[in-house]
Design an enzyme around this catalytic site. Structure first.
Site, mmCIF file in Angstrom:
data_model
loop_
_atom_site.group_PDB
_atom_site.id
_atom_site.type_symbol
_atom_site.label_atom_id
_atom_site.label_comp_id
_atom_site.label_asym_id
_atom_site.label_seq_id
_atom_site.Cartn_x
_atom_site.Cartn_y
_atom_site.Cartn_z
ATOM 1 N N ARG A 79 42.808 114.053 56.642
ATOM 2 C CA ARG A 79 42.499 112.692 57.028
ATOM 3 C C ARG A 79 43.712 111.822 56.716
ATOM 4 O O ARG A 79 44.342 111.986 55.675
ATOM 5 C CB ARG A 79 41.308 112.236 56.194
ATOM 6 C CG ARG A 79 40.698 110.994 56.651
ATOM 7 C CD ARG A 79 39.344 110.809 55.944
ATOM 8 N NE ARG A 79 39.169 109.399 55.783
ATOM 9 C CZ ARG A 79 39.252 108.758 54.643
ATOM 10 N NH1 ARG A 79 39.404 109.402 53.533
ATOM 11 N NH2 ARG A 79 39.151 107.468 54.610
ATOM 12 N N HIS A 90 52.037 120.503 52.889
ATOM 13 C CA HIS A 90 51.995 120.592 54.347
ATOM 14 C C HIS A 90 52.521 121.962 54.772
ATOM 15 O O HIS A 90 53.549 122.416 54.259
ATOM 16 C CB HIS A 90 52.864 119.484 54.963
ATOM 17 C CG HIS A 90 52.794 119.460 56.448
ATOM 18 N ND1 HIS A 90 51.708 118.958 57.127
ATOM 19 C CD2 HIS A 90 53.670 119.893 57.377
ATOM 20 C CE1 HIS A 90 51.930 119.085 58.428
ATOM 21 N NE2 HIS A 90 53.101 119.651 58.599
ATOM 22 N N THR A 124 53.560 108.950 51.692
ATOM 23 C CA THR A 124 53.966 107.593 52.032
ATOM 24 C C THR A 124 53.117 107.142 53.222
ATOM 25 O O THR A 124 52.425 107.967 53.831
ATOM 26 C CB THR A 124 55.462 107.532 52.400
ATOM 27 O OG1 THR A 124 55.686 108.345 53.560
ATOM 28 C CG2 THR A 124 56.343 107.984 51.236
ATOM 29 N N ASN A 126 51.093 115.710 48.477
ATOM 30 C CA ASN A 126 50.407 116.479 49.511
ATOM 31 C C ASN A 126 51.203 117.754 49.785
ATOM 32 O O ASN A 126 52.399 117.815 49.551
ATOM 33 C CB ASN A 126 50.291 115.668 50.807
ATOM 34 C CG ASN A 126 49.409 116.351 51.830
ATOM 35 O OD1 ASN A 126 48.410 116.980 51.491
ATOM 36 N ND2 ASN A 126 49.760 116.216 53.094
ATOM 37 N N LEU A 159 45.247 108.648 55.356
ATOM 38 C CA LEU A 159 44.823 107.624 54.411
ATOM 39 C C LEU A 159 45.404 106.270 54.810
ATOM 40 O O LEU A 159 46.473 106.198 55.416
ATOM 41 C CB LEU A 159 45.287 108.000 53.000
ATOM 42 C CG LEU A 159 44.696 109.307 52.478
ATOM 43 C CD1 LEU A 159 45.499 109.834 51.291
ATOM 44 C CD2 LEU A 159 43.239 109.096 52.088
#
Length: 132
Positions: A23, A41, A73, A39, A25
């Site tokens: 999702r 990836h 970011t 995060n 943010l």
């Protein structure tokens, strides 16, 4: 996002770690945790941001793919890179086989990235995180 931030803040975390959080943010949420939000990836960013990274890598014909842990970011998949791991794209790879090898590296590097950030022994230069 506001309710999520309230729930997270109740625990007073030093670091917020996302995994499989599919999702986008809000900018306000990301800015609230600036410098404390990581995060992972499944690509070697800046290559293949967003979804379907393994398919994109195979379609692009790259020989190397991988995973990236980065600070979050407001711009999707563009935060400073803490660590990356590369895996070869093998002849005959499909999305499933490639994803399996990338996931193994994700598990390895996320712990390392968390340790780097929590140690405080790093500095950010542009999109790079350098150990100090």
């Amino acid at each position: 996002d506001a309710a999520l931030a309230v729930a997270i803040d109740a625990h007073r975390p030093d670091l917020v770690v996302l995994a499989g959080f599919m999702r986008v943010l809000t900018d306000a949420f990301v800015e609230h945790y600036a410098g404390r939000l990581l995060n992972i990836h499944p690509s070697l960013l800046p290559s293949f941001p967003g979804l379907h990274t393994h398919r994109k890598a195979l379609e692009a014909g790259v020989r190397v793919h991988g995973a990236t842990v980065h600070f979050v970011t407001p711009t999707l998949d563009c935060g400073p890179v803490v660590i990356q791991a590369a895996v070869p794209v093998l002849p005959g790879d499909d999305e499933t086989a490639l994803a399996r090898r990338v996931l193994e590296q994700e598990h390895r590097i996320y712990t390392e990235a968390i340790n780097i950030v929590l140690s405080g022994q790093f500095r950010i230069e542009g999109r790079r995180v350098l150990k100090s």
